[in-house]
Design an enzyme around this catalytic site. Structure first.
Site: not given
Length: 269
Positions: A51, A108
């Site tokens: 993102d 992540y």
């Protein structure tokens, strides 16, 4: 010939990885300078789509180059690319492996600091919060690998063929002062803003406004929370991408200072 390129980037100035007109994006910048270096138009395929303002301390893309180059392409790219994008390795591959579809695991890291620190700005998410209940947050994180359908934690679930994710692990670590927090999660795939939505819910649990049972009930019933509050993007890093045929360690010397600290001085909750 197909090549895998191992890179890292600080995403703070970019509107995400994916190339799109009218906005600064990582893919477009890399394609521009690759084409300039190789004197031919080059298109690349990334291992995912981070993102806007999200970082990647390990990222791979593949490219197909017909003509072999006779210079140090890694050196030239690192000279041409802006300082917030680094090329670590260029790896020739047999056959036609795919950087996105062949990845079997992505990990992540999400970093939070709970005090104002100008030197962590953009590298970690700042939340002015006291007395977070780390035990409850840990309990909620431990629930995640038990479930497969993450429809409840996605902004646009209907755009996917399915919302099944094989979350393999989820854990927290905290620094010795208790004011820096690291959330780690690994899965075969992630949905749109899934990690930031989960992190937003975990912060609510830490603040005592959401219970672990309520959090788990979203996963049991596939019910989206009435109020979705994704955590800030700046603390999120794509930190490890694994393939059946390629498993490189992250280049931690190029990663954020936070990631090096956690491996040495932080304790797992």
């Amino acid at each position: 010939m197909r090549y895998f390129v191992h890179i890292g980037y600080n995403g703070l100035q970019y509107n995400g990885w994916q190339k799109q007109p009218g906005v600064l994006n990582v893919q477009g910048v890399i394609e521009k300078y690759l084409s300039q270096a190789l004197k031919t138009e080059v298109f690349i395929n990334g291992c995912g789509r981070t993102d806007a303002h999200v970082h990647a301390s390990q990222f791979f893309f593949h490219m197909d180059i017909e003509q072999e180059w006779d210079f140090d392409l890694k050196f030239r790219l690192n000279k041409l690319l802006p300082l917030n994008i680094a090329v670590f390795d260029i790896i020739p591959m047999e056959g036609l492996p795919h950087a996105r579809f062949d990845a079997v695991q992505r990990s992540y890291d999400y970093f939070i600091h709970t005090y104002k620190d100008p030197f962590l700005n953009g590298l970690s998410s700042f939340y002015l919060l006291d007395n977070l209940d780390f035990d409850k947050m840990k309990q909620a994180a431990a629930v995640l690998p038990k479930y497969k359908d993450y429809r409840a934690f996605c902004t646009s679930p209907d755009k996917y063929e399915h919302t099944i994710c094989n979350v393999m692990s989820a854990s927290f670590a905290v620094d010795t002062n208790g004011d820096k927090l690291r959330f780690q999660i690994s899965s075969n795939r992630f949905l749109s803003k899934m990690i930031r939505i989960i992190m937003g819910q975990l912060l609510k649990i830490g603040r005592g406004v959401l219970s672990v049972d309520e959090f788990e009930n979203y996963l049991i019933t596939n019910t989206t929370p009435e109020l979705i509050t994704p955590a800030h993007p700046q603390g999120l890093y794509l930190s490890k991408v694994t393939y059946p045929y390629l498993n490189l360690p992250p280049r931690v010397e190029f990663s954020s200072i936070l990631q090096k600290q956690t491996d040495v001085t932080w304790r797992t909750l």
